[in-house]
Design an enzyme around this catalytic site. Structure first.
Site, PDB file in Angstrom:
ATOM      1  N   HIS A   1       5.987   2.211  -0.463  1.00  0.00           N
ATOM      2  CA  HIS A   1       7.450   2.201  -0.516  1.00  0.00           C
ATOM      3  C   HIS A   1       7.973   0.790  -0.321  1.00  0.00           C
ATOM      4  O   HIS A   1       7.251  -0.106   0.136  1.00  0.00           O
ATOM      5  CB  HIS A   1       8.030   3.106   0.570  1.00  0.00           C
ATOM      6  CG  HIS A   1       7.863   2.556   1.961  1.00  0.00           C
ATOM      7  ND1 HIS A   1       6.644   2.542   2.619  1.00  0.00           N
ATOM      8  CD2 HIS A   1       8.751   1.969   2.818  1.00  0.00           C
ATOM      9  CE1 HIS A   1       6.785   1.991   3.808  1.00  0.00           C
ATOM     10  NE2 HIS A   1       8.059   1.631   3.954  1.00  0.00           N
TER      11      HIS A   1
ATOM     12  N   ASP B   1      11.264  -1.049   1.678  1.00  0.00           N
ATOM     13  CA  ASP B   1      12.255  -0.734   2.702  1.00  0.00           C
ATOM     14  C   ASP B   1      13.663  -0.784   2.104  1.00  0.00           C
ATOM     15  O   ASP B   1      14.011  -1.754   1.417  1.00  0.00           O
ATOM     16  CB  ASP B   1      12.162  -1.724   3.857  1.00  0.00           C
ATOM     17  CG  ASP B   1      10.864  -1.600   4.633  1.00  0.00           C
ATOM     18  OD1 ASP B   1      10.258  -0.507   4.593  1.00  0.00           O
ATOM     19  OD2 ASP B   1      10.455  -2.584   5.272  1.00  0.00           O
TER      20      ASP B   1
ATOM     21  N   HIS C   1       4.789  -1.869   0.070  1.00  0.00           N
ATOM     22  CA  HIS C   1       3.743  -1.841   1.092  1.00  0.00           C
ATOM     23  C   HIS C   1       3.428  -0.414   1.520  1.00  0.00           C
ATOM     24  O   HIS C   1       4.144   0.529   1.189  1.00  0.00           O
ATOM     25  CB  HIS C   1       4.147  -2.694   2.305  1.00  0.00           C
ATOM     26  CG  HIS C   1       5.449  -2.273   2.937  1.00  0.00           C
ATOM     27  ND1 HIS C   1       6.686  -2.518   2.371  1.00  0.00           N
ATOM     28  CD2 HIS C   1       5.708  -1.628   4.104  1.00  0.00           C
ATOM     29  CE1 HIS C   1       7.648  -2.052   3.151  1.00  0.00           C
ATOM     30  NE2 HIS C   1       7.074  -1.494   4.202  1.00  0.00           N
TER      31      HIS C   1
ATOM     32  N   ARG D   1      -3.364   2.883  16.168  1.00  0.00           N
ATOM     33  CA  ARG D   1      -2.611   1.659  15.883  1.00  0.00           C
ATOM     34  C   ARG D   1      -1.149   1.874  16.246  1.00  0.00           C
ATOM     35  O   ARG D   1      -0.608   2.963  16.083  1.00  0.00           O
ATOM     36  CB  ARG D   1      -2.724   1.298  14.399  1.00  0.00           C
ATOM     37  CG  ARG D   1      -1.887   0.108  13.968  1.00  0.00           C
ATOM     38  CD  ARG D   1      -2.144  -0.271  12.516  1.00  0.00           C
ATOM     39  NE  ARG D   1      -1.238  -1.319  12.070  1.00  0.00           N
ATOM     40  CZ  ARG D   1      -0.151  -1.109  11.327  1.00  0.00           C
ATOM     41  NH1 ARG D   1       0.150   0.124  10.937  1.00  0.00           N
ATOM     42  NH2 ARG D   1       0.631  -2.113  10.970  1.00  0.00           N
TER      43      ARG D   1
END
Length: 429
Positions: free
Chosen positions: A268, A270, A325, A335
């Site tokens: 996607h 942002d 990304h 993470r």
């Protein structure tokens, strides 16, 4: 360059509030089924209990992504410049160097890293540890902050309350930040934590209040560099965003038994203007599509990752690229990351500055308008579109322009966008 904010030594550099804040909060456990009559909490609890169970060998089908989205990662790290924003703010050669680096990165893939930002390592550690502690709380406690449909703020677990497939392997906590001259406005983040989670969370809210204030300052400094890089002056974009708001998001990606079939976040761009990301420790996960490959952006000690979003693509009239990304997950490692999304004021009209438009035309009004690649819009329009009508992907800006009723004919991805024809028009981010 500041001290490494990811390092945890247990010494005096630690912020007095960290992971222990969330661990100390032992709120009563409420049955998810009793907490929400429509059963969404119960469904969320069942899904998360199943998926996050370390004994599971396979992931449920709704978490399996299409092969085209879950392509293997490249071994080659993304070539992203490291920009010293502190040197840029001192002017002269430092600003020129930073502007050149930003221009090259934003015309290519839309991502760079920054050092010299002045983020206190102790505050960075406290914010990361606070997120870790929050996500380890019982689900019933986290659900006190659950995000309502169409809302940007709140807790979400794998988006099971909104999607039925392509579920992200993650949990998030999001909340708003805004700059205001009033004393009450300076506590907007603290007030959010205490209002939805209780007074025991006030210290953790104060950590994120401080963190957001630093991120807002750094983002405005980056906007100064971007303004110079586009030739519109140091104050142009800084002034545009000075009274704007932001969305702060804490991300948690648990270990995954089949990481090759799942994604922490799908591909996607942002929707916001600028994203500042703090990655925790040495666990990578962020990847950018460049040269036809998904290339990792590995955590760099003391650096923040910065990427361009769709709103700024419109503000630059398409000169700078929105960063496509995704986030991958790992079989045995968890993470965490903190994302700060800079946005304009809700009612401010997003359009390129006249000086930028004039640079691409002869200066005549009709030619200047012909040079426009995207229609005027407000951030309130974009937020509503991505929260209620369209699941963010690589074509969000083009789909948004069509939704506004003024589809651009010169968008870089217009051809590919026309093939999708609002395939996700009823989805939400």
């Amino acid at each position: 360059m500041p001290e490494n904010p990811h390092h945890s030594s247990g010494g005096s550099d630690h912020h007095p509030v960290g992971m222990d804040v969330a661990r100390r909060v032992l709120l009563p456990v409420v049955s998810p089924a009793d907490a929400d009559a429509d059963g969404k909490n119960a469904a969320a609890a069942a899904a998360i209990d199943l998926c996050w169970d370390q004994h599971q060998q396979k992931i449920p089908d709704p978490f399996v992504w299409p092969q085209s989205d879950a392509l293997a990662s490249s071994e080659r790290e993304l070539d992203a410049p490291v920009v010293d924003v502190g040197a840029a703010m001192r002017g002269g050669a430092g600003m020129r160097r930073a502007a050149e680096q930003v221009a090259a990165a934003c015309a290519s893939h839309g991502l760079f890293q920054v050092t010299g930002h002045g983020l206190d390592p102790a505050l960075a550690r406290a914010a990361l540890d606070g997120a870790a502690g929050f996500f380890r709380l019982p689900l019933a406690t986290k659900q006190r902050a659950r995000r309502a449909p169409g809302n940007l703020a709140g807790y979400a677990a794998a988006h099971v309350d909104r999607f039925t497939d392509n579920l992200p392997w993650k949990e998030t906590l999001s909340f708003a930040h805004r700059t205001t001259s009033s004393a009450a406005g300076s506590r907007v983040v603290v007030d959010y934590f205490t209002s939805v989670l209780g007074s025991d969370f006030e210290p953790l809210g104060a950590v994120y209040q401080d963190y957001c204030e630093v991120m807002k300052r750094v983002s405005l400094e980056i906007m100064e560099v971007i303004g110079v890089s586009l030739g519109v002056g140091q104050s142009c974009y800084r002034d545009f965003f000075a009274d704007g708001g932001a969305i702060m998001r804490c991300n948690y990606y648990p270990p995954c038994p089949e990481p090759e079939r799942a994604l922490g976040t799908g591909p996607h761009c942002d929707p916001s203007a600028l994203t500042l990301l703090l990655q925790d420790g040495a666990v990578d996960g962020l990847q950018v599509l460049a040269g036809g490959e998904w290339r990792p952006v590995r955590p760099r000690p003391g650096a923040l990752v910065v990427n361009i979003g769709d709103t700024f693509v419109a503000l630059s009239n398409g000169r700078y690229r929105s960063c496509l990304h995704r986030a991958v997950v790992h079989r045995e490692r968890e993470r965490r990351s903190l994302a700060f999304f800079l946005c304009p004021r809700d009612d401010r009209v997003v359009r390129p500055p006249p000086r930028l438009l004039a640079a691409g035309a002869s200066g005549q009004e009709e030619e200047e308008e012909e040079a426009r690649r995207y229609p005027d819009f407000t951030w309130a329009d974009m937020a509503r579109f991505t929260q209620r009508h369209y699941r963010a992907d690589a074509r969000t800006l083009d789909a948004f322009a069509r939704w506004l009723g003024a589809a651009p004919t010169t968008c870089a991805s217009a051809t590919s966008a026309s093939q999708s024809q609002d395939k996700a028009a009823q989805e939400t981010v």
